[in-house]
Design a protein around this motif. Structure first.
Motif, PDB file in Angstrom:
ATOM      1  N   ASP A 272     -13.947   9.435   1.400  1.00 33.94           N
ATOM      2  CA  ASP A 272     -14.430   8.089   1.128  1.00 33.94           C
ATOM      3  C   ASP A 272     -14.141   7.791  -0.257  1.00 33.94           C
ATOM      4  O   ASP A 272     -13.828   6.728  -0.427  1.00 33.94           O
ATOM      5  N   HIS A 273     -13.501   8.792  -0.975  1.00 34.20           N
ATOM      6  CA  HIS A 273     -13.104   8.675  -2.519  1.00 34.20           C
ATOM      7  C   HIS A 273     -11.785   8.223  -2.710  1.00 34.20           C
ATOM      8  O   HIS A 273     -10.878   8.946  -1.806  1.00 34.20           O
ATOM      9  N   ARG A 274     -11.218   7.613  -3.515  1.00 35.16           N
ATOM     10  CA  ARG A 274      -9.911   7.579  -3.949  1.00 35.16           C
ATOM     11  C   ARG A 274      -9.192   6.738  -3.086  1.00 35.16           C
ATOM     12  O   ARG A 274      -7.867   7.046  -2.606  1.00 35.16           O
ATOM     13  N   ARG A 275      -9.631   5.783  -2.334  1.00 39.74           N
ATOM     14  CA  ARG A 275      -9.062   5.452  -1.051  1.00 39.74           C
ATOM     15  C   ARG A 275      -8.101   4.508  -1.689  1.00 39.74           C
ATOM     16  O   ARG A 275      -7.220   3.730  -0.948  1.00 39.74           O
ATOM     17  N   GLU A 276      -8.211   3.848  -2.918  1.00 35.45           N
ATOM     18  CA  GLU A 276      -7.197   3.080  -3.421  1.00 35.45           C
ATOM     19  C   GLU A 276      -5.875   3.374  -3.651  1.00 35.45           C
ATOM     20  O   GLU A 276      -5.137   2.641  -3.915  1.00 35.45           O
ATOM     21  N   VAL A 277      -5.928   4.739  -3.492  1.00 38.76           N
ATOM     22  CA  VAL A 277      -4.230   5.248  -3.765  1.00 38.76           C
ATOM     23  C   VAL A 277      -3.571   5.235  -2.352  1.00 38.76           C
ATOM     24  O   VAL A 277      -2.512   5.636  -2.153  1.00 38.76           O
ATOM     25  N   ARG A 278      -4.296   4.878  -1.287  1.00 42.90           N
ATOM     26  CA  ARG A 278      -3.896   4.631   0.065  1.00 42.90           C
ATOM     27  C   ARG A 278      -3.096   5.950   0.824  1.00 42.90           C
ATOM     28  O   ARG A 278      -2.032   5.623   1.148  1.00 42.90           O
ATOM     29  N   PRO A 279      -3.787   6.853   0.897  1.00 41.15           N
ATOM     30  CA  PRO A 279      -3.152   8.121   1.411  1.00 41.15           C
ATOM     31  C   PRO A 279      -2.896   7.795   2.955  1.00 41.15           C
ATOM     32  O   PRO A 279      -2.005   8.341   3.645  1.00 41.15           O
ATOM     33  N   SER A 280      -3.768   7.097   3.768  1.00 42.10           N
ATOM     34  CA  SER A 280      -3.522   6.914   5.114  1.00 42.10           C
ATOM     35  C   SER A 280      -2.345   5.916   5.387  1.00 42.10           C
ATOM     36  O   SER A 280      -1.596   6.296   6.228  1.00 42.10           O
TER      37      SER A 280
ATOM     38  N   ASN B 106       0.770  -1.144  -0.109  1.00 43.29           N
ATOM     39  CA  ASN B 106       0.066   0.038  -0.055  1.00 43.29           C
ATOM     40  C   ASN B 106       0.913   1.319   0.152  1.00 43.29           C
ATOM     41  O   ASN B 106       0.405   2.176  -0.504  1.00 43.29           O
ATOM     42  N   VAL B 107       1.967   1.176   0.620  1.00 40.19           N
ATOM     43  CA  VAL B 107       2.983   2.430   0.798  1.00 40.19           C
ATOM     44  C   VAL B 107       3.540   2.694  -0.751  1.00 40.19           C
ATOM     45  O   VAL B 107       3.500   3.705  -1.194  1.00 40.19           O
ATOM     46  N   ARG B 108       3.968   1.486  -1.213  1.00 37.52           N
ATOM     47  CA  ARG B 108       4.413   1.528  -2.738  1.00 37.52           C
ATOM     48  C   ARG B 108       3.256   1.944  -3.297  1.00 37.52           C
ATOM     49  O   ARG B 108       3.807   2.881  -4.492  1.00 37.52           O
ATOM     50  N   ARG B 109       2.211   1.782  -3.323  1.00 35.63           N
ATOM     51  CA  ARG B 109       1.140   1.949  -4.562  1.00 35.63           C
ATOM     52  C   ARG B 109       0.918   3.568  -4.331  1.00 35.63           C
ATOM     53  O   ARG B 109       0.697   4.278  -5.281  1.00 35.63           O
ATOM     54  N   ALA B 110       0.761   4.007  -3.072  1.00 36.41           N
ATOM     55  CA  ALA B 110       0.852   5.605  -2.700  1.00 36.41           C
ATOM     56  C   ALA B 110       1.812   6.336  -3.392  1.00 36.41           C
ATOM     57  O   ALA B 110       1.661   7.453  -4.104  1.00 36.41           O
ATOM     58  N   GLN B 111       3.086   5.831  -3.132  1.00 36.30           N
ATOM     59  CA  GLN B 111       4.013   6.394  -3.990  1.00 36.30           C
ATOM     60  C   GLN B 111       4.055   6.468  -5.444  1.00 36.30           C
ATOM     61  O   GLN B 111       4.345   7.453  -6.094  1.00 36.30           O
ATOM     62  N   LYS B 112       3.629   5.202  -6.048  1.00 37.16           N
ATOM     63  CA  LYS B 112       3.461   5.237  -7.405  1.00 37.16           C
ATOM     64  C   LYS B 112       2.550   6.118  -7.921  1.00 37.16           C
ATOM     65  O   LYS B 112       2.308   6.761  -9.050  1.00 37.16           O
ATOM     66  N   GLU B 113       1.193   6.202  -7.262  1.00 34.40           N
ATOM     67  CA  GLU B 113       0.058   7.116  -7.513  1.00 34.40           C
ATOM     68  C   GLU B 113       0.499   8.772  -7.466  1.00 34.40           C
ATOM     69  O   GLU B 113      -0.373   9.372  -7.648  1.00 34.40           O
ATOM     70  N   GLY B 114       1.478   8.906  -6.737  1.00 27.87           N
ATOM     71  CA  GLY B 114       1.761  10.414  -6.708  1.00 27.87           C
ATOM     72  C   GLY B 114       1.263  10.970  -5.370  1.00 27.87           C
ATOM     73  O   GLY B 114       1.115  12.234  -5.387  1.00 27.87           O
ATOM     74  N   VAL B 115       0.959  10.255  -4.476  1.00 20.24           N
ATOM     75  CA  VAL B 115       0.346  10.721  -3.106  1.00 20.24           C
ATOM     76  C   VAL B 115       1.330  11.642  -2.380  1.00 20.24           C
ATOM     77  O   VAL B 115       2.596  11.041  -1.892  1.00 20.24           O
ATOM     78  N   GLU B 116       1.537  12.824  -2.201  1.00 24.42           N
ATOM     79  CA  GLU B 116       2.298  13.888  -1.609  1.00 24.42           C
ATOM     80  C   GLU B 116       1.927  13.970  -0.113  1.00 24.42           C
ATOM     81  O   GLU B 116       0.934  14.172   0.279  1.00 24.42           O
ATOM     82  N   VAL B 117       2.842  13.668   0.666  1.00 24.40           N
ATOM     83  CA  VAL B 117       2.666  14.035   2.343  1.00 24.40           C
ATOM     84  C   VAL B 117       3.453  14.908   2.598  1.00 24.40           C
ATOM     85  O   VAL B 117       4.661  15.249   2.602  1.00 24.40           O
ATOM     86  N   THR B 118       2.724  15.927   3.223  1.00 30.00           N
ATOM     87  CA  THR B 118       3.431  17.161   3.977  1.00 30.00           C
ATOM     88  C   THR B 118       2.823  17.441   5.244  1.00 30.00           C
ATOM     89  O   THR B 118       2.054  16.631   5.717  1.00 30.00           O
ATOM     90  N   VAL B 119       3.607  18.320   6.082  1.00 28.38           N
ATOM     91  CA  VAL B 119       3.100  18.680   7.365  1.00 28.38           C
ATOM     92  C   VAL B 119       2.394  20.258   7.076  1.00 28.38           C
ATOM     93  O   VAL B 119       2.808  21.026   6.612  1.00 28.38           O
ATOM     94  N   GLY B 120       0.920  20.180   7.575  1.00 25.87           N
ATOM     95  CA  GLY B 120       0.404  21.342   7.615  1.00 25.87           C
ATOM     96  C   GLY B 120       0.383  22.503   8.540  1.00 25.87           C
ATOM     97  O   GLY B 120       1.470  22.254   9.192  1.00 25.87           O
ATOM     98  N   SER B 121      -0.501  23.201   8.646  1.00 27.71           N
ATOM     99  CA  SER B 121      -0.758  24.290   9.848  1.00 27.71           C
ATOM    100  C   SER B 121      -1.983  24.392  10.221  1.00 27.71           C
ATOM    101  O   SER B 121      -2.908  23.516   9.806  1.00 27.71           O
TER     102      SER B 121
END
Length: 397
Positions: free
Chosen positions: A311-319, A219-234
């Motif tokens: 609810d949507h696009r959960r297949e890109v595994r953002p969590s 799932n982590v690899r899938r997120a990386q492949k799909e271009g999920v970007e993780v940032t620290v917000g405010s």
């Protein structure tokens, strides 16, 4: 109404010489937690002075005990939240995941007795505490093959039983304390009795990666492949976090009952106490925030506190992407453990709640049963009567 930090006043003294217990300032409290002795006690974020500013509707006292509390010579501290019982001038005293004390000290009465005396003098009729020692632990590898209809954690022989936790439980029972929710903990604790820990001490990022199960790594690899970007917000992204939290609550069938203002107050108070203490992690895909998780750090501990996702696009595994980043950041910060907070006690795959446990088991950590919360009325027939009335009041709510 914001929590009120009661200024230093009268003290309660132990029977032995050279010991005092009294209210202390937030600065003295924080300074103690930063010392080697204070840090070794492993205070959680619910026992930091800033938490008093988060809890509206409660008064608060910061207490310290030791040879000279006002000079900072301390051996333990406590954040006490006081809630007035309607129609009286009496208070229910609550120490969430506290006090911050040396529970291995065989002379528990040396500091616990003066603490109760002080609270009784402050108008408390009953006290609830959350001792820090663990009670039992189950490794993820042990639990995965032992799921089944109707099964619960208590049905599985623990990987480890903590002798200190067992001893503390016996000492508290002998002194009239009652374990909230009994041995099952069903609906008895305000804080989760079963939590999930990922040990970090001595591990490398490679160790953490190999500790994930195959599904998590995929799932982590899938997120990386799909271009999920993780940032620290405010703080500016807290409304979006809150919107996603509402979606998560409806989807997963739970209700935290907290407002956006609660999270904004929490974020402001914790970060005012120490910059970066609370962080908001965001997972974006195609520019849209699909998941948001909060992390809190105190000393050498890190907590994943609250998670929310769309609810949507959960297949890109953002969590999964968020948690992998948060695990690595906790390791970089020098945390000894990454605490993923509460998990259910069910091992029944047909129960809805089991999904949360299954997800956390995939990180390769372990379930930890804490001692939970303990409660007792303070001495005096009036306090015992009021305590019974208080319990009846809670049961009617």
């Amino acid at each position: 109404m914001s929590a009120l930090l009661v200024p230093p006043g009268r003290s309660s003294k132990a029977r032995h010489q050279g010991f005092a217990l009294r209210p202390i300032t937030a600065e003295t409290y924080r300074a103690f937690l930063a010392t080697p002795g204070g840090a070794a006690l492993g205070a959680g974020f619910l026992q930091c002075p800033s938490w008093a500013e988060v809890k509206e509707g409660w008064r608060a006292q910061l207490l310290g005990w030791g040879p000279d509390p006002e000079a900072g010579e301390l051996t333990g501290v406590a954040l006490v939240l006081l809630r007035q019982f309607p129609g009286t001038r009496k208070y229910f005293a609550y120490l969430p995941e506290g006090p911050v004390a040396d529970w291995s000290d065989p002379d528990v009465d040396g500091w616990l007795g003066p603490l109760l005396d002080h609270l009784r003098g402050a108008g408390a009729f009953a006290v609830r505490i959350g001792p820090s020692p663990a009670y039992r632990r189950w490794d993820a590898t042990l639990l995965k093959p032992l799921t089944g209809p109707g099964r619960r954690l208590g049905d599985v022989l623990a990987s480890e039983v903590d002798p200190l936790g067992t001893a503390v439980a016996e000492r508290l029972r002998a002194r009239g304390w009652r374990r909230c929710g009994g041995d099952t903990g069903q609906d008895g604790d305000a804080q989760p009795r079963h939590v999930f820990h990922v040990p970090l001490t001595g591990r490398t990022p490679e160790d953490l990666w190999s500790g994930l199960n195959q599904e998590w790594r995929r799932n982590v690899r899938r997120a990386q492949k799909e271009g999920v970007e993780v940032t620290v917000g405010s703080a500016a992204e807290l409304p979006e976090f809150y919107r996603l939290l509402g979606i998560t609550e409806r989807r997963d069938g739970f209700r935290l009952g907290r407002s956006l203002a609660y999270y904004e107050r929490q974020y402001a108070a914790l970060n005012a106490e120490e910059p970066g203490r609370m962080k908001l992690y965001l997972a974006r895909h195609r520019g849209e925030i699909l998941a948001a998780h909060t992390m809190i750090t105190v000393g050498r501990r890190a907590w994943y506190q609250t998670g929310a996702s769309a609810d949507h696009r959960r297949e890109v595994r953002p969590s999964n992407a968020l948690q992998w980043r948060m695990l690595q950041d906790a390791l970089t910060l020098g945390a000894d453990v990454y605490d993923m907070r509460g998990v259910p006690s069910t091992l029944d795959p047909e129960e809805r709640a089991y999904g949360l446990l299954r997800w956390k088991l995939g990180t390769g950590g372990r379930v930890v049963e804490t001692l939970g919360e303990w409660e007792r009325p303070l001495s005096g027939s009036a306090n015992h009567t009021l305590y019974r009335a208080f319990q009846a009041y809670l049961n009617r709510r």
